[in-house]
Design a protein around this motif. Structure first.
Motif, short mmCIF file in Angstrom:
data_model
loop_
_atom_site.label_atom_id
_atom_site.label_comp_id
_atom_site.label_asym_id
_atom_site.label_seq_id
_atom_site.Cartn_x
_atom_site.Cartn_y
_atom_site.Cartn_z
N THR A 1 1.14 -1.04 -0.17
CA THR A 1 0.18 -0.31 0.24
C THR A 1 0.56 0.82 0.51
OG1 THR A 1 -0.36 -0.26 2.35
CG2 THR A 1 -2.04 -1.36 1.36
N LEU A 2 0.65 2.14 -0.74
CA LEU A 2 1.21 3.60 -0.21
C LEU A 2 -0.46 4.60 -0.20
CD1 LEU A 2 2.38 2.48 -2.99
CD2 LEU A 2 3.42 4.09 -4.58
N ASP A 3 -0.21 4.85 0.98
CA ASP A 3 -0.40 5.90 1.45
C ASP A 3 -0.54 7.05 2.40
OD1 ASP A 3 -3.33 6.43 3.07
OD2 ASP A 3 -4.32 4.37 2.15
N ILE A 4 -1.27 7.57 2.76
CA ILE A 4 -0.75 8.68 4.09
C ILE A 4 -0.46 8.07 5.53
CG2 ILE A 4 -0.49 11.06 2.77
CD1 ILE A 4 -3.53 11.38 4.56
N TYR A 5 -1.38 6.66 5.68
CA TYR A 5 -1.79 6.22 7.28
C TYR A 5 -1.27 4.88 6.95
CZ TYR A 5 -4.65 10.53 8.85
OH TYR A 5 -5.31 11.49 9.16
N PRO A 6 -1.96 4.05 8.16
CA PRO A 6 -1.40 2.87 8.14
C PRO A 6 -2.89 2.26 8.01
CG PRO A 6 -0.53 3.91 9.61
CD PRO A 6 -0.85 5.16 9.46
N ASN A 7 -3.63 1.56 6.98
CA ASN A 7 -4.92 1.33 7.11
C ASN A 7 -5.02 -0.05 7.44
OD1 ASN A 7 -5.12 1.02 4.87
ND2 ASN A 7 -5.38 2.87 3.67
N GLU A 8 -6.45 -0.36 7.52
CA GLU A 8 -6.63 -1.46 7.16
C GLU A 8 -5.96 -2.11 5.94
OE1 GLU A 8 -9.64 0.56 9.87
OE2 GLU A 8 -8.76 0.87 7.58
N THR A 9 -6.37 -1.71 4.84
CA THR A 9 -5.58 -3.06 3.82
C THR A 9 -4.56 -2.59 4.08
OG1 THR A 9 -7.24 -1.80 2.59
CG2 THR A 9 -5.54 -2.49 1.32
N GLY A 10 -3.31 -1.68 4.46
CA GLY A 10 -2.11 -2.20 4.75
C GLY A 10 -1.64 -3.34 5.57
N VAL A 11 -2.39 -2.66 6.83
CA VAL A 11 -2.28 -3.68 7.94
C VAL A 11 -1.90 -5.34 7.42
CG1 VAL A 11 -2.61 -4.99 9.97
CG2 VAL A 11 -2.77 -1.64 9.61
N THR A 12 -3.07 -5.39 6.83
CA THR A 12 -3.80 -6.69 6.18
C THR A 12 -1.94 -7.35 4.91
OG1 THR A 12 -5.18 -6.05 6.01
CG2 THR A 12 -5.18 -8.15 4.71
N GLY A 13 -1.24 -6.10 4.76
CA GLY A 13 -0.20 -6.69 3.47
C GLY A 13 0.79 -6.33 4.33
N HIS A 14 2.35 -6.51 2.91
CA HIS A 14 3.18 -7.03 3.72
C HIS A 14 4.18 -5.89 3.47
CE1 HIS A 14 1.80 -10.43 1.07
NE2 HIS A 14 2.31 -11.06 2.13
N PHE A 15 4.25 -4.89 2.85
CA PHE A 15 4.30 -3.68 3.01
C PHE A 15 3.77 -2.13 2.72
CE2 PHE A 15 7.12 -6.55 0.72
CZ PHE A 15 8.31 -6.58 1.57
N MET A 16 4.42 -1.25 4.17
CA MET A 16 3.45 -0.06 3.76
C MET A 16 4.30 1.15 2.90
SD MET A 16 0.70 -0.26 6.69
CE MET A 16 1.85 -0.97 8.39
N LEU A 17 4.10 1.73 2.18
CA LEU A 17 4.47 2.86 2.12
C LEU A 17 4.34 4.32 1.79
CD1 LEU A 17 6.42 0.99 -1.48
CD2 LEU A 17 6.24 0.93 0.59
N PRO A 18 4.99 4.96 2.95
CA PRO A 18 4.21 6.09 3.61
C PRO A 18 4.95 7.54 2.97
CG PRO A 18 6.63 5.84 4.68
CD PRO A 18 6.25 4.10 4.07
N CYS A 19 3.74 8.16 1.97
CA CYS A 19 3.08 8.74 1.09
C CYS A 19 3.53 10.27 1.96
CB CYS A 19 2.66 8.59 0.38
SG CYS A 19 2.49 7.13 -0.87
N THR A 20 4.02 11.59 1.02
CA THR A 20 3.46 12.56 1.60
C THR A 20 1.98 13.14 1.33
OG1 THR A 20 4.13 13.45 -0.56
CG2 THR A 20 5.84 13.68 0.79
N SER A 21 1.67 13.30 2.47
CA SER A 21 -0.24 13.92 2.32
C SER A 21 -0.20 15.98 1.23
CB SER A 21 0.07 14.55 3.67
OG SER A 21 0.36 16.04 4.11
N PRO A 22 -0.62 16.20 0.98
CA PRO A 22 -1.35 17.87 0.08
C PRO A 22 -0.67 18.49 0.68
CG PRO A 22 -3.24 16.09 0.41
CD PRO A 22 -2.78 15.76 1.56
N LEU A 23 -0.38 18.75 2.31
CA LEU A 23 0.67 19.39 2.51
C LEU A 23 1.93 19.89 2.48
CD1 LEU A 23 -1.45 20.58 6.11
CD2 LEU A 23 -1.79 21.73 3.92
N GLU A 24 2.47 18.15 2.55
CA GLU A 24 4.35 18.24 2.52
C GLU A 24 4.69 17.96 1.37
OE1 GLU A 24 4.11 15.02 6.38
OE2 GLU A 24 3.27 14.50 4.49
N ARG A 25 4.02 18.45 -0.78
CA ARG A 25 4.51 18.90 -1.87
C ARG A 25 3.93 19.73 -1.90
NH1 ARG A 25 -0.09 14.31 -1.87
NH2 ARG A 25 -1.11 15.11 -2.99
N PRO A 26 4.15 20.24 -3.89
CA PRO A 26 3.58 21.26 -4.15
C PRO A 26 2.53 20.82 -4.70
CG PRO A 26 5.74 20.81 -5.40
CD PRO A 26 5.98 19.80 -3.58
#
Length: 601
Positions: free
Chosen positions: A289-314
């Protein structure tokens, strides 16, 4: 080729129908709110949702101003929504009967002489098909199922025809029903047949900075012809139905999905029959999962890749302004990042570039794209791909103001106003350049309407479940904000009319069990008389107990989508959408005092 998208949960019907009748899925007419004299809103709540497929700043203010200048507004919905309380007249409708409302409305338009034959001859083909279909559904016939009297439909049709510019508009309450494609097809047919498409005050098709539908049509973009392995479904916007994803994972054979990347989504909350989908996800060899949160789908999976939020990028709002111009007033706007990412966070473009490099493949299948991204990455290695540079290059390529120039316009820089009369003879991408009002696939599906009508008649008096959006719990991902989950907002409730509560013998916060053939959930009651009797509403996006989100994990809401069916027999054939609203349910007082439980069958 295995692409799936959130559209098959809430709006794929609009894309599928647009492709059939206009030639491209991204041809999406919208109401000219600044000039319309009659607006009929069906299954939409723009005061909360901020509109759909349209950017409207301050929807409440717009609606009040429209009514002040004399615009007649009708809000057709099973619930007296926040929108209906702000402006217009609320017209209650029984859930999941929208196709019959639209067909009866067209029937009345024909009866009142509102069909523009000259428009048909000049711009369309197969109009007889939709006109014959509407002839079978007079308002007197459908009133028993929709709950809308024939006299009310006659009044609404008259208001619509008397206006110098009028528009019918619908959204998720229609889209997510069992026949959302038929309903949207008839709505678009009404707007065209009455002369309101491509007209001031009617519905218009915006122009983006990029003529995306024109470019995409010429290149075959979002028009793939391949079919799904399970069920032989065609793709919509190059994506297959989400309701087939579990089958695609669990069914053995060539093409079985073994690895899945999920970007900015949480399918274990948002998709139908999520308990079965969870079983499928756990069988995958790789789930990322590529996300800003460790959500239910991420916890079920093998890898969670943390993304920037809208406030952290142009950022440069892309699809509506740049590609489609779907705004009340066309404008461009840019923002810089306002805070720095935490360690490990990267924007999605950088993540996918690095994944492609690690796999030894090229982005978009071209060495040039991979080489350019590699160069940019190394020039800006500490921060990843320099997004502001790319966004500025895109703007300059399209002969627009620079990114730096747009930053000086904090509320956005206005573009050229919408034009009227520049769509029908210039930007329709069917084979002959004419609107197809009778696509074969929709005609075939309309043959199911008589049996569907009789089925709905037989269910009168039973409970129907609809969704309910809440502004403080935006779909699912704001439940991790403590301020948004205080007080009664620690959970979702089932909302019901006081008459139904009395009939069931329940009161505020009493527990009830809501059941379908797929599953059962237990949930506390809230009583509101804004709902039609016989209708219950449960806000979606809850059920975070299995996540790693510190605040959301402590909430007690339940996931209403465990009640919805997935699989071949339960998804709409035109768009591939699962039915997520207007669902037949059984409701009874809970015999168990244990709170907030759910079971999947």
């Amino acid at each position: 080729n295995n692409m799936f998208s959130s559209a098959s949960q809430d709006c794929a019907n609009k894309f599928a129908v647009a492709q059939l009748i206009y030639g491209h899925p991204f041809t999406q007419p919208f109401p000219d709110l600044l000039n319309t004299e009659c607006l009929i809103i069906t299954g939409a709540n723009p005061v909360i949702s901020k509109w759909s497929f349209l950017q409207v700043p301050n929807p409440s203010l717009h609606l009040k101003e429209m009514e002040r200048r004399g615009c007649k507004i009708y809000v057709v919905d099973p619930r007296k929504t926040e929108t209906a309380k702000v402006a217009g007249e609320h017209v209650p409708i029984r859930p999941n009967t929208d196709p019959f409302f639209f067909l009866s409305f067209l029937n009345e338009i024909i009866r009142q002489g509102g069909v523009r034959g000259d428009r048909i001859a000049q711009y369309a083909r197969n109009a007889d098909a939709v006109l014959r279909l509407a002839d079978e559904w007079p308002p007197e016939k459908t009133a028993s199922v929709t709950g809308i009297a024939a006299s009310k439909i006659s009044e609404m049709a008259n208001s619509y025809l008397m206006a110098k510019g009028a528009a019918m508009y619908s959204s998720t309450g229609v889209n997510m029903g069992s026949h959302g494609s038929i309903a949207f097809w008839i709505q678009e047919s009404i707007n065209f047949l009455t002369g309101n498409l491509d007209r001031k005050g009617g519905t218009i098709v915006g122009r983006g900075v990029i003529d995306f539908p024109g470019f995409a049509s010429s290149k075959g973009i979002l028009l793939r012809k391949d079919r799904s392995r399970i069920g032989n479904f065609h793709s919509t916007n190059d994506a297959f139905p989400g309701g087939l994803l579990a089958d695609e994972i669990l069914t053995e054979g060539n093409g079985k999905i073994r690895a899945l990347f999920v970007t900015g989504g949480n399918p274990l909350i948002t998709m139908a029959n999520s308990e079965r989908l969870k079983k499928a996800f756990r069988s995958l060899e790789l789930l990322v999962t590529l996300d800003i949160y460790p959500n239910e789908t991420g916890v079920t999976g093998h890898f969670m890749l943390p993304c920037t939020s809208p406030l952290e990028r142009p950022d440069l709002p892309f699809i509506f302004p740049l590609m489609l111009g779907m705004q009340t007033k066309p404008y461009l706007q840019a923002t810089k990042a306002v805070t720095k990412p935490h360690a490990g966070q990267k924007d999605e473009a950088t993540i996918y570039f690095l994944l492609a490099r690690a796999c030894g493949i090229n982005l978009f299948g071209t060495r040039m794209a991979q080489w350019i991204m590699t160069l940019l990455y190394y020039l800006n290695r500490k921060k990843g791909i320099p997004q502001e540079f790319l966004l500025n290059a895109l703007l300059r390529l399209c002969r627009q103001p620079s990114f730096k120039n747009l930053l000086r316009h904090e509320s956005g820089k206005l573009r050229k106003p919408h034009q009227y009369g520049d769509f029908l003879d210039k930007r329709i991408f069917t084979s002959d350049g004419r609107i197809d009002l009778g696509p074969q696939m929709l005609i075939e599906q309309s043959a199911l309407l008589p049996s569907f009508f009789e089925e709905e008649k037989s269910k009168l008096g039973r409970f129907k479940l609809i969704t309910k959006r809440q502004v403080t719990t935006h779909n699912s991902w704001t439940h991790n904000i403590e301020e948004f989950t205080r007080g009664d907002r620690y959970t979702n409730f089932v909302y019901m009319h006081s008459k139904d509560a009395k009939r069931l013998g329940v009161d505020y916060k009493d527990l009830v069990d809501i059941s379908t053939a797929i599953g059962t959930l237990r949930i506390p009651v809230k009583i509101i008389d804004d709902l039609m009797p016989g209708t219950v509403a449960v806000p979606h996006g809850w059920g975070h107990q299995d996540s790693m989100m510190k605040v959301a994990k402590k909430t007690q809401g339940v996931n209403v989508n465990i009640l919805a069916a997935d699989g071949l027999e339960h998804i709409e054939k035109v768009s591939g959408m699962s039915q997520l609203t207007g669902i037949d349910v059984h409701v009874e007082p809970s015999r168990n005092s244990r709170r907030h439980t759910w079971t999947g069958i």
